[in-house]
Design a protein around this motif. Structure first.
Motif, PDB file in Angstrom:
ATOM      1  N   SER A  15       9.537   4.224  56.082  1.00 32.34           N
ATOM      2  CA  SER A  15      10.873   4.807  56.081  1.00 32.34           C
ATOM      3  C   SER A  15      11.207   5.367  57.470  1.00 32.34           C
ATOM      4  CB  SER A  15      10.925   5.914  55.021  1.00 32.34           C
ATOM      5  OG  SER A  15      12.155   6.556  55.030  1.00 32.34           O
ATOM      6  N   LEU A  16      10.163   5.815  58.156  1.00 38.38           N
ATOM      7  CA  LEU A  16      10.374   6.353  59.511  1.00 38.38           C
ATOM      8  C   LEU A  16      10.359   5.256  60.574  1.00 38.38           C
ATOM      9  CD1 LEU A  16       8.266   9.558  58.987  1.00 38.38           C
ATOM     10  CD2 LEU A  16      10.682   9.495  59.626  1.00 38.38           C
ATOM     11  N   ILE A  43      21.248  12.261  50.077  1.00 40.82           N
ATOM     12  CA  ILE A  43      20.169  12.647  50.996  1.00 40.82           C
ATOM     13  C   ILE A  43      18.862  12.860  50.226  1.00 40.82           C
ATOM     14  CG2 ILE A  43      19.417  14.552  52.505  1.00 40.82           C
ATOM     15  CD1 ILE A  43      22.234  14.448  53.723  1.00 40.82           C
ATOM     16  N   LEU A  44      18.987  13.415  49.049  1.00 39.78           N
ATOM     17  CA  LEU A  44      17.773  13.590  48.227  1.00 39.78           C
ATOM     18  C   LEU A  44      17.133  12.235  47.920  1.00 39.78           C
ATOM     19  CD1 LEU A  44      18.877  16.383  45.721  1.00 39.78           C
ATOM     20  CD2 LEU A  44      17.041  16.545  47.425  1.00 39.78           C
ATOM     21  N   ALA A  45      17.955  11.234  47.668  1.00 35.53           N
ATOM     22  CA  ALA A  45      17.406   9.902  47.377  1.00 35.53           C
ATOM     23  C   ALA A  45      16.563   9.419  48.564  1.00 35.53           C
ATOM     24  CB  ALA A  45      18.525   8.911  47.078  1.00 35.53           C
ATOM     25  N   VAL A  46      17.072   9.630  49.775  1.00 37.50           N
ATOM     26  CA  VAL A  46      16.343   9.165  50.966  1.00 37.50           C
ATOM     27  C   VAL A  46      15.027   9.956  51.120  1.00 37.50           C
ATOM     28  CG1 VAL A  46      16.441   8.933  53.480  1.00 37.50           C
ATOM     29  CG2 VAL A  46      18.492   8.483  52.098  1.00 37.50           C
ATOM     30  N   LEU A  47      15.114  11.277  50.945  1.00 37.17           N
ATOM     31  CA  LEU A  47      13.909  12.105  51.116  1.00 37.17           C
ATOM     32  C   LEU A  47      12.871  11.812  50.039  1.00 37.17           C
ATOM     33  CD1 LEU A  47      15.455  15.591  52.033  1.00 37.17           C
ATOM     34  CD2 LEU A  47      14.699  13.774  53.565  1.00 37.17           C
ATOM     35  N   GLU A  82      21.811  -0.864  48.803  1.00 35.18           N
ATOM     36  CA  GLU A  82      20.503  -0.993  49.471  1.00 35.18           C
ATOM     37  C   GLU A  82      19.552   0.102  48.986  1.00 35.18           C
ATOM     38  OE1 GLU A  82      22.868   1.752  52.122  1.00 35.18           O
ATOM     39  OE2 GLU A  82      23.241   0.191  50.663  1.00 35.18           O
ATOM     40  N   ALA A  83      18.247  -0.106  49.214  1.00 38.72           N
ATOM     41  CA  ALA A  83      17.264   0.921  48.830  1.00 38.72           C
ATOM     42  C   ALA A  83      17.365   2.091  49.812  1.00 38.72           C
ATOM     43  CB  ALA A  83      15.862   0.318  48.878  1.00 38.72           C
ATOM     44  N   ALA A 129      18.705   7.568  57.519  1.00 33.49           N
ATOM     45  CA  ALA A 129      19.959   7.681  56.759  1.00 33.49           C
ATOM     46  C   ALA A 129      20.156   9.084  56.176  1.00 33.49           C
ATOM     47  CB  ALA A 129      19.958   6.654  55.633  1.00 33.49           C
ATOM     48  N   ALA A 130      19.126   9.930  56.315  1.00 32.37           N
ATOM     49  CA  ALA A 130      19.260  11.288  55.754  1.00 32.37           C
ATOM     50  C   ALA A 130      20.067  12.180  56.698  1.00 32.37           C
ATOM     51  CB  ALA A 130      17.878  11.881  55.501  1.00 32.37           C
ATOM     52  N   ARG A 131      21.155  11.628  57.220  1.00 31.78           N
ATOM     53  CA  ARG A 131      21.983  12.411  58.141  1.00 31.78           C
ATOM     54  C   ARG A 131      23.280  12.758  57.416  1.00 31.78           C
ATOM     55  NH1 ARG A 131      22.827   9.371  63.259  1.00 31.78           N
ATOM     56  NH2 ARG A 131      20.607   9.764  63.600  1.00 31.78           N
TER      57      ARG A 131
END
Ligand code: MSP
Length: 560
Positions: free
Chosen positions: A75-76, A505-509, A529-530, A536-538
């Motif tokens: 993810s990073l 944002i929670l979904a991304v984290l 998208e997944a 994307a957590a911006r």
């Protein structure tokens, strides 16, 4: 505590092992082949499980830890390779197969299917699955043995002692209980006289102490490193018995230099971490071991990922000595760089007791997943136990976390936020508003820092602080009241945007931890998208005007 003596056949004399010469390139490898060096991938492994057991909570926990770290790295933006698999040789497997009237290979093949299905059930994203009976692994084990033998790292001697079949090792006087008997945990113990090959470990002891001192993060957490250092400083290392006579045990990899012996199962098993990179043609393994080195005709490609040295070996505390003493010395002798970190987790108990099939005191991860869902299982083990100490599973604790943190916490937040957006705004995302952006940004920064240190439990705590904050925000702003007053329409827009954006944002984290839940949140937001890119957590990523999907409960409340 590290056990001092159970793994070696006998204390051996102080023999000076030849210092392994720097590996020389094979003539073919020395020719200047223009190959593009792919950037090294983040390479993470788990212990390989004994095939002859049923997958249990401890196995599942370790694999989930490794999966979260692997997903977080991807993810990073870091290319990552995650390896897990099975340890299939040894006497226990041979005996179990015979007891069932099967050949050891047929027996392993059947069980391997169960273990592979277990990895799928846990939603692991492993890139490969090693089985130590695979030719690709056996070839590398033999290449290593042949090389170490040629270089004089092994010697042969006769040893007489008490042998535990269950532990596949000779016991010593120190293993006796005060009454002179051996612990029943060792199973049947028989007196044996045997000739075997030994690996000269002792001459590497000072080097290893120095290495651990100079590389404080090599074994994590700190107290595990101190344990290893304490052990090495206070005991003379015994040479490692690396063979078993084929007359007694033939379910193993034959020694390439003496067909009367097979390889000790731990020497075989540890090698998996480098045998798979070597089998794939990793340019990072010593050229002599590389089965498919890149050539000009076949330049380095994705199929030959640059993996070695491993970044993290995730293991349980019981196998620390193998990984922090034997494995580094094996690699030094082979001439390969050492893994960057051995990350050691603790052991789970159930209701304060050791798990044991005979008393029925076990947690069956498959049953838990079937009843509660894989993310509930992943959440509980990661949230309940930090990587390091021992943990205690209780069904009541599991249900309490499910109810408070998943159903009433995250589930309720997402469901009510999206339901109100659907009801009051026909599911259309309102204009951007930044009321919760500072809270979200704080949690994103904290999660990032914690993920970088593999502090998974703390990362979940931080993420849940945002869940709580957003749930309180609903209570304070009372959008259901705002909706009744047309003059407050702009305020309602703001509140609904903030809630939907926090959900995104929670979904991304959450993606590394709870991948299905994260995907469902994204799906319910109308995002195709997944949520698998941390960048994307911006704040502000949710586009006004987007039509969200149908809100459905993430964690149905259960009557207990
Ligand atoms: N085959 C060896 C490992 C070879 S690695 C080169 C082995 N297998 S195992 O099946 O017994 O254990 C696999 C992993 O599960 C180990 O890291 C072990 O610590 C872990 N666990 C086994 N029981 C456990 C608990 N009760 N709790 C947490 N983890 C535990 O050892």
């Amino acid at each position: 505590m590290i056990s001092v003596n159970v793994l070696n056949c006998e204390a051996a004399s102080f023999q000076k092992a030849p210092t392994p010469s720097k590996l020389k390139l094979l003539p073919s490898a020395r020719k200047s082949v223009k190959v593009k060096r792919m950037s090294k991938r983040f390479y993470i492994t788990t212990a390989i499980d004994y095939v002859n057991g049923q997958p249990h909570l401890g196995h599942a926990y370790e694999k989930v830890i490794a999966d979260v770290i692997a997903r977080a790295k991807r993810s990073l933006g870091q290319e990552t390779f995650f390896l897990t698999g099975l340890d299939e040789h040894g006497q226990k497997v041979q005996q179990a197969a015979i007891a069932e009237g099967k050949s050891p290979q047929a027996y392993c093949d059947e069980l391997a299917a169960t273990w592979k299905a277990f990895a799928v059930k846990l939603e692991l994203t492993n890139n490969d699955f090693v089985r130590t009976t695979q030719t690709r692994h056996k070839e590398v084990v033999q290449a290593i043995l042949a090389r170490l033998y040629e270089q004089g790292h092994f010697y042969k001697k006769v040893y007489r002692g008490f042998y535990s079949t269950r532990e596949e090792t000779f016991l010593t006087e120190k293993d006796r209980r005060p009454d002179g008997t051996f612990d029943p945990a060792y199973g049947e113990v028989a007196e044996l006289e045997e000739e075997n090959y030994y690996f000269k470990l002792r001459s590497h002891q000072e080097w290893l102490i120095g290495y651990l001192e100079k590389n404080p993060s090599f074994v994590c957490p700190d107290y595990r490193r101190n344990e290893v250092l304490g052990f090495l400083r206070n005991h003379l290392l015994e040479d490692l018995c690396i063979s078993r006579p084929a007359s007694r045990l033939n379910w193993g990899i034959p020694l390439p230099f003496d067909a009367n012996f097979v390889t000790y199962v731990w020497f075989d098993a540890l090698t998996n971490y480098i045998s798979i990179p070597a089998a794939l043609g990793d340019p990072g393994v010593p050229p002599e071991l590389n089965r498919h080195p890149p050539t000009s005709a076949n330049p380095n490609s994705d199929a030959q990922p640059a993996l070695w040295p491993a970044d993290i070996h995730v293991i349980g505390k019981d196998i620390l000595k193998f990984h922090s003493v034997y494995w580094p010395i094996m690699l030094k002798a082979i001439g390969a760089p050492l893994p960057k970190q051995i990350l050691v987790h603790g052991w789970w108990q159930k209701d304060g007791q050791k798990m044991s099939k005979s008393t029925g005191n076990v947690v069956d991860p498959i049953a838990v997943i079937d009843e509660w869902g894989v993310d509930a299982f992943r959440f509980y083990v990661l949230r309940e136990l930090d990587i390091g100490p021992d943990g205690n599973w209780t069904d009541a604790g599991f249900r309490a976390r499910y109810s408070a943190e998943l159903a009433n916490g995250l589930g309720n937040l997402v469901n009510r936020s999206l339901s109100m957006l659907k009801r009051y705004r026909n599911g259309m995302v309102p204009p951007v508003s930044n009321e919760l952006s500072a809270d979200a940004e704080r949690v994103v920064a904290e999660t990032l820092a914690l993920l970088e240190q593999n502090q998974l439990q703390s990362a979940l705590q931080s993420i849940w602080s945002l869940v709580t904050k957003a749930n309180q925000y609903v209570d304070h702003t009372a959008p259901f009241k705002l909706a009744k007053d047309p003059a407050k329409a702009a305020r309602l827009d703001e509140v609904l945007y903030n809630l939907a954006e926090v959900c995104r944002i929670l979904a991304v984290l959450l993606w590394p931890f709870l991948p299905s839940t994260a995907s469902k949140i994204h799906g319910q937001l109308g995002l195709e998208e997944a949520p698998d890119r941390f960048a994307a957590a911006r704040w502000g990523g949710l586009t006004p005007g987007l039509a969200i999907g149908a809100p459905t409960p993430l964690f149905p409340r259960k009557e207990v």
